[in-house]
Design a protein around this motif. Structure first.
Motif, PDB file in Angstrom:
ATOM      1  N   LEU A   1      26.979  35.937  60.672  1.00  0.00           N
ATOM      2  CA  LEU A   1      26.181  37.156  60.632  1.00  0.00           C
ATOM      3  C   LEU A   1      26.285  38.034  61.878  1.00  0.00           C
ATOM      4  CD1 LEU A   1      23.012  35.526  59.043  1.00  0.00           C
ATOM      5  CD2 LEU A   1      24.938  36.603  57.869  1.00  0.00           C
ATOM      6  N   ILE A   2      27.514  38.285  62.319  1.00  0.00           N
ATOM      7  CA  ILE A   2      27.706  39.198  63.433  1.00  0.00           C
ATOM      8  C   ILE A   2      27.598  40.641  62.940  1.00  0.00           C
ATOM      9  CG2 ILE A   2      29.112  37.585  64.764  1.00  0.00           C
ATOM     10  CD1 ILE A   2      31.573  39.323  63.828  1.00  0.00           C
ATOM     11  N   ALA A   3      27.360  41.568  63.863  1.00  0.00           N
ATOM     12  CA  ALA A   3      27.256  42.982  63.507  1.00  0.00           C
ATOM     13  C   ALA A   3      28.624  43.646  63.477  1.00  0.00           C
ATOM     14  CB  ALA A   3      26.350  43.699  64.501  1.00  0.00           C
ATOM     15  N   GLY A   4      29.604  43.074  64.178  1.00  0.00           N
ATOM     16  CA  GLY A   4      30.934  43.656  64.188  1.00  0.00           C
ATOM     17  C   GLY A   4      31.903  42.789  64.966  1.00  0.00           C
ATOM     18  N   TYR A   5      33.184  42.949  64.667  1.00  0.00           N
ATOM     19  CA  TYR A   5      34.257  42.158  65.279  1.00  0.00           C
ATOM     20  C   TYR A   5      35.318  43.120  65.793  1.00  0.00           C
ATOM     21  CZ  TYR A   5      37.457  38.130  65.689  1.00  0.00           C
ATOM     22  OH  TYR A   5      38.286  37.135  66.156  1.00  0.00           O
ATOM     23  N   MET A   6      35.581  43.074  67.085  1.00  0.00           N
ATOM     24  CA  MET A   6      36.563  43.971  67.693  1.00  0.00           C
ATOM     25  C   MET A   6      37.582  43.160  68.481  1.00  0.00           C
ATOM     26  SD  MET A   6      33.661  46.639  68.816  1.00  0.00           S
ATOM     27  CE  MET A   6      32.410  45.373  68.748  1.00  0.00           C
ATOM     28  N   VAL A   7      38.855  43.480  68.281  1.00  0.00           N
ATOM     29  CA  VAL A   7      39.930  42.801  68.996  1.00  0.00           C
ATOM     30  C   VAL A   7      40.268  43.621  70.236  1.00  0.00           C
ATOM     31  CG1 VAL A   7      42.304  41.951  68.857  1.00  0.00           C
ATOM     32  CG2 VAL A   7      40.799  41.812  66.849  1.00  0.00           C
ATOM     33  N   LYS A   8      40.208  42.975  71.397  1.00  0.00           N
ATOM     34  CA  LYS A   8      40.413  43.674  72.673  1.00  0.00           C
ATOM     35  C   LYS A   8      41.762  44.374  72.738  1.00  0.00           C
ATOM     36  CE  LYS A   8      37.661  40.349  75.247  1.00  0.00           C
ATOM     37  NZ  LYS A   8      37.724  39.279  76.255  1.00  0.00           N
ATOM     38  N   SER A   9      42.820  43.724  72.302  1.00  0.00           N
ATOM     39  CA  SER A   9      44.145  44.324  72.412  1.00  0.00           C
ATOM     40  C   SER A   9      44.279  45.572  71.552  1.00  0.00           C
ATOM     41  CB  SER A   9      45.230  43.307  72.028  1.00  0.00           C
ATOM     42  OG  SER A   9      45.089  42.941  70.667  1.00  0.00           O
TER      43      SER A   9
ATOM     44  N   ASN B   1      14.210  30.867  66.917  1.00  0.00           N
ATOM     45  CA  ASN B   1      13.775  31.873  67.875  1.00  0.00           C
ATOM     46  C   ASN B   1      14.865  32.869  68.233  1.00  0.00           C
ATOM     47  OD1 ASN B   1      11.178  30.708  68.128  1.00  0.00           O
ATOM     48  ND2 ASN B   1      12.064  29.144  69.440  1.00  0.00           N
ATOM     49  N   LEU B   2      16.111  32.565  67.890  1.00  0.00           N
ATOM     50  CA  LEU B   2      17.230  33.418  68.286  1.00  0.00           C
ATOM     51  C   LEU B   2      18.058  33.922  67.116  1.00  0.00           C
ATOM     52  CD1 LEU B   2      18.526  31.273  71.308  1.00  0.00           C
ATOM     53  CD2 LEU B   2      17.010  33.280  71.388  1.00  0.00           C
ATOM     54  N   ARG B   3      17.819  33.419  65.938  1.00  0.00           N
ATOM     55  CA  ARG B   3      18.710  33.686  64.801  1.00  0.00           C
ATOM     56  C   ARG B   3      18.855  35.152  64.443  1.00  0.00           C
ATOM     57  NH1 ARG B   3      15.908  30.530  60.000  1.00  0.00           N
ATOM     58  NH2 ARG B   3      15.938  29.065  61.672  1.00  0.00           N
ATOM     59  N   ASP B   4      17.894  35.994  64.839  1.00  0.00           N
ATOM     60  CA  ASP B   4      17.982  37.413  64.504  1.00  0.00           C
ATOM     61  C   ASP B   4      18.661  38.239  65.595  1.00  0.00           C
ATOM     62  OD1 ASP B   4      15.944  37.181  66.357  1.00  0.00           O
ATOM     63  OD2 ASP B   4      14.602  38.581  65.359  1.00  0.00           O
ATOM     64  N   SER B   5      19.262  37.588  66.579  1.00  0.00           N
ATOM     65  CA  SER B   5      19.951  38.292  67.662  1.00  0.00           C
ATOM     66  C   SER B   5      21.126  39.101  67.116  1.00  0.00           C
ATOM     67  CB  SER B   5      20.486  37.294  68.692  1.00  0.00           C
ATOM     68  OG  SER B   5      19.427  36.569  69.279  1.00  0.00           O
TER      69      SER B   5
END
Length: 175
Positions: free
Chosen positions: A130-138, A105-109
């Protein structure tokens, strides 16, 4: 710049998703973050970018899953976007992503990781989930407001997974 453009730029914007009926639904942002200062910074960046969407905050992965599933609270309705920190107590971001992707029910989030970790292993594990993007805060540093602005532009052009809820479960609609 025309007067019309100038007025529009001063107004709050909403990230919206067009439905099959042609109507627009506002997108709720789910921030999964245990650091109160980071929550304040993200709220400030959203406000500065005039993004007025509802923002729900979960302090860890377990609380986020409860919000998404409606366990002990109202379920977060679609469409939504998840901003996820990795380093959290109880259930960290990678554990959350694994559980999220295992749930039919959540896999397409849609999930963006926003974290302090620049560890290659974390980046690989996040993308394997399967993330849409990865950003490092620093790395965002003083450009953090630009980062939120970039997300705003991204959210305006992507299509969200279609879905509706039947008897307490999420089911995908075929196009």
């Amino acid at each position: 710049m025309t007067a019309k453009t100038d007025v529009r730029s001063k107004q709050n914007r909403m990230i919206e998703n067009k439905t099959d009926s042609g109507k627009f639904n506002e997108v709720t942002l789910l921030l999964v973050e245990d650091d109160a200062l980071d929550v304040v910074a993200i709220r400030r960046a959203l406000k500065k970018n005039r993004i007025a969407n509802p923002l729900k905050v979960a302090k860890d992965g377990l609380e986020a899953l409860d919000i998404l599933r409606g366990t002990g609270c109202d379920r977060l309705q679609r469409p939504y976007l998840i901003l996820l920190d990795l380093n959290m107590p109880r259930m960290n971001g990678i554990e959350f992503l694994t559980e999220l992707r295992d749930d039919p029910n959540l896999r397409d989030s849609i999930v963006f990781v926003l974290t302090t970790s620049d560890d290659d292993a974390d980046i690989i594990r996040a993308y394997e989930n399967l993330i849409a993007g990865y950003m490092v805060k620093s790395k965002a540093g003083e450009d953090f407001f630009k980062l939120i602005g970039m997300l705003d532009h991204y959210w305006r052009i992507i299509e969200f997974p279609p879905g509706h809820y039947v008897e307490g479960k999420s089911t995908l609609q075929s196009r």
